[in-house]
Design a protein around this motif. Structure first.
Motif, PDB file in Angstrom:
ATOM      1  N   HIS A  97       0.818  -1.215   0.000  1.00 16.54           N
ATOM      2  CA  HIS A  97       0.000   0.000   0.000  1.00 16.54           C
ATOM      3  C   HIS A  97       0.856   1.271   0.000  1.00 16.54           C
ATOM      4  O   HIS A  97       0.339   2.359   0.191  1.00 16.54           O
ATOM      5  N   HIS A  98       2.147   1.094  -0.206  1.00 16.42           N
ATOM      6  CA  HIS A  98       3.084   2.225  -0.242  1.00 16.42           C
ATOM      7  C   HIS A  98       2.982   3.062   1.042  1.00 16.42           C
ATOM      8  O   HIS A  98       2.962   4.284   1.012  1.00 16.42           O
ATOM      9  N   THR A 140       4.593  10.514   3.859  1.00 17.58           N
ATOM     10  CA  THR A 140       3.476   9.815   3.222  1.00 17.58           C
ATOM     11  C   THR A 140       2.140  10.507   3.281  1.00 17.58           C
ATOM     12  O   THR A 140       1.260  10.195   2.504  1.00 17.58           O
ATOM     13  N   THR A 144      -1.764   6.312   3.153  1.00 23.25           N
ATOM     14  CA  THR A 144      -1.302   4.981   2.766  1.00 23.25           C
ATOM     15  C   THR A 144      -0.957   4.130   3.988  1.00 23.25           C
ATOM     16  O   THR A 144      -1.074   2.900   3.938  1.00 23.25           O
ATOM     17  N   ASP A 147      -4.313   2.934   5.090  1.00 21.24           N
ATOM     18  CA  ASP A 147      -4.731   1.893   4.142  1.00 21.24           C
ATOM     19  C   ASP A 147      -4.059   0.562   4.471  1.00 21.24           C
ATOM     20  O   ASP A 147      -4.701  -0.491   4.468  1.00 21.24           O
TER      21      ASP A 147
END
Length: 178
Positions: A97-98, A140, A144, A147
């Motif tokens: 999900h980076h 970020t 993410t 997520d």
């Protein structure tokens, strides 16, 4: 010369002895005495969360706890997450999900999330967002990270206890779902 204490630390399932000054932080003992450098030194004031570890299952800022206070506690660092050279389900989810960019804050977020999910396996996205607000990330934007944690929580809820939590997906599976 400062007085030193021989303490026993239970870290990642193994018992270690360390001779420490009373003022030595758990962070410094983990990094310098035990060589566990996955726990990062950030602000050293308990603000950023880069040094988060689990002590008796609770997320703790290792820079704010003295090593002598952690004696006889069960301590987990980021090094405890994977097994046999494989990433844990949470680590894979962060990757997929980076949920990381530069990676400096990632060990703290992983340990915060691991402790949080153990305590609140049915957490929704808003609860996850509130939990991760305790740590700082400059790269970020947090979405993410949320997520990744939400996906891990969902997978763990849908995986039976007899199965390994959230099995790894293959590159072919990822491409097929993209």
């Amino acid at each position: 010369m400062s007085e030193r204490h021989l303490i026993g630390l239970n870290v990642n399932g193994a018992t270690h002895e360390a001779l420490v000054e009373p003022r030595k932080t758990l962070l410094d003992a983990l990094r310098h005495d035990l060589g566990l450098t996955g726990t990062h030194v950030g602000c050293e004031h308990g603000v950023c969360g880069a040094c988060t570890v689990l002590v008796d299952g609770e997320p703790v800022r290792a820079c704010l706890m003295f090593a002598v206070q952690a004696e006889n506690s069960d301590i987990r660092t980021v090094e405890s997450l994977g097994e046999d050279g494989e990433l844990s389900d949470l680590q894979r989810s962060f990757r997929d999900h980076h949920g990381l960019q530069c990676g400096f804050c990632t060990p703290g977020f992983l340990m915060l999330a691991e402790g949080f999910l153990a305590q609140q396996p049915d957490a929704d996205r808003e609860e996850i967002r509130e939990a991760v607000s305790a740590n700082l990330c400059r790269c970020t934007g947090y979405q993410t990270i949320v997520d990744a944690i939400a996906a891990t929580a969902e997978c763990r809820r849908s995986t039976s206890d007899t199965e390994r939590a959230c099995p790894a997906s293959t590159s072919a599976e990822k491409e097929a779902t993209a």
